[in-house]
Design an enzyme around this catalytic site. Structure first.
Site, PDB file in Angstrom:
ATOM      1  CE1 TYR A   7       2.998  -9.245 -11.827  1.00 34.44           C
ATOM      2  CE2 TYR A   7       2.035  -9.394 -14.024  1.00 34.44           C
ATOM      3  CZ  TYR A   7       2.045  -8.843 -12.759  1.00 34.44           C
ATOM      4  OH  TYR A   7       1.106  -7.912 -12.405  1.00 34.44           O
ATOM      5  CB  ALA A  64      -0.935   0.005   1.212  1.00 33.39           C
TER       6      ALA A  64
END
Length: 263
Positions: free
Chosen positions: A153, A12
């Site tokens: 990924y 965050a």
């Protein structure tokens, strides 16, 4: 205003995670801002508090189980349980398939996939005690369609989709929903700093809405899935990409769409 309770957001400190934390705070959630960067945590908390929101910060490396326990303990100091978990932390190592090393593979899997699993499991154990919870995992269109250099990924994000459905199945009876968001091309600070004008100009024709998404576009989608009223949305993979995943022919050039008389 709906009561979102306590929301813990990983990764965050910037980008999508920061936008998500800020939007959840605007909805009234008490947000636990976690990130591997202390500076990023401070930046996000300052922005939340400037708008009157409530937040606390905790450094978190999602590949470290002790860090995970400490972050959830900090969240539980506000209340008995984390009500909303946003698994946003992730890394990208770009290499061709033939050049991908086992070290890079394991690093991406440990952060993107195992970290999400461990955080979700830690959250769900307490959520089940109150028969309520919202788990939102960050997948990607890279988990739905292949991309050059994204061996680990893309695979990790595809696995997150499977993980999300598994959580949805097993935790649904306990009042816990699990959903994933699959962002498409998003103008994060990292993308803005590293994408060339040529790269952007080549991508834009593949996005039907004609623009890159913003971090807030993803944050808004998270808020929808985190809402207490979204309890019948479970196991969903919400693609937020301006239609990028749906596009195909645009990659070969625009077609002549002039009208013709029907016979």
């Amino acid at each position: 205003m709906e009561d979102y309770g306590v929301a813990l957001v990983t990764g965050a400190g910037s980008g999508i995670g920061q936008a998500t934390a800020m939007l959840l705070a605007e909805k009234g959630a008490r947000v636990v801002v976690t990130d591997i960067s202390e500076a990023g945590i401070s930046d996000t908390i300052n922005k939340i508090e400037e708008k009157g929101g409530k937040a606390l910060g905790k450094r978190l490396d999602v590949s470290n189980s002790d860090d995970i326990d400490a972050a959830f303990a900090a969240a539980e100091s506000w209340d008995k349980c984390v009500d909303v978990l946003v698994n946003n932390a992730g890394i990208v190592n770009i290499h061709s398939f033939l050049d991908y090393t086992a070290h890079d593979w394991h690093q991406v899997m440990q952060v993107n996939l195992t970290g999400s699993f461990l955080c979700a499991q830690r959250a769900a154990r307490e959520m089940a005690k109150q028969s309520y919870g919202r788990i939102i995992n960050m997948a990607s269109v890279s988990g739905l369609r292949a991309g050059v250099g994204r061996t680990a990924y893309g695979t990790s994000k595809a696995a997150i989709i499977g993980l999300t459905r598994q959580i949805a199945l097993e935790m649904g009876p306990h009042g816990i929903t699990a959903n994933a968001i699959a962002p498409g091309p998003i103008m994060t600070p990292l993308v803005e700093a590293n994408y060339t004008e040529e790269t952007i100009s080549r991508l834009l024709p593949m996005i039907p809405v004609g623009r890159f998404g913003s971090c807030a576009d993803i944050g808004d989608a998270v808020c929808y899935l985190a809402n207490p009223k979204s309890g019948y949305v479970n196991g969903e993979i919400l693609t937020v990409d301006g239609g990028y995943f749906s596009s195909g022919m645009t990659q070969t050039g625009k077609l002549d769409m002039t009208s013709r008389e029907s016979k």
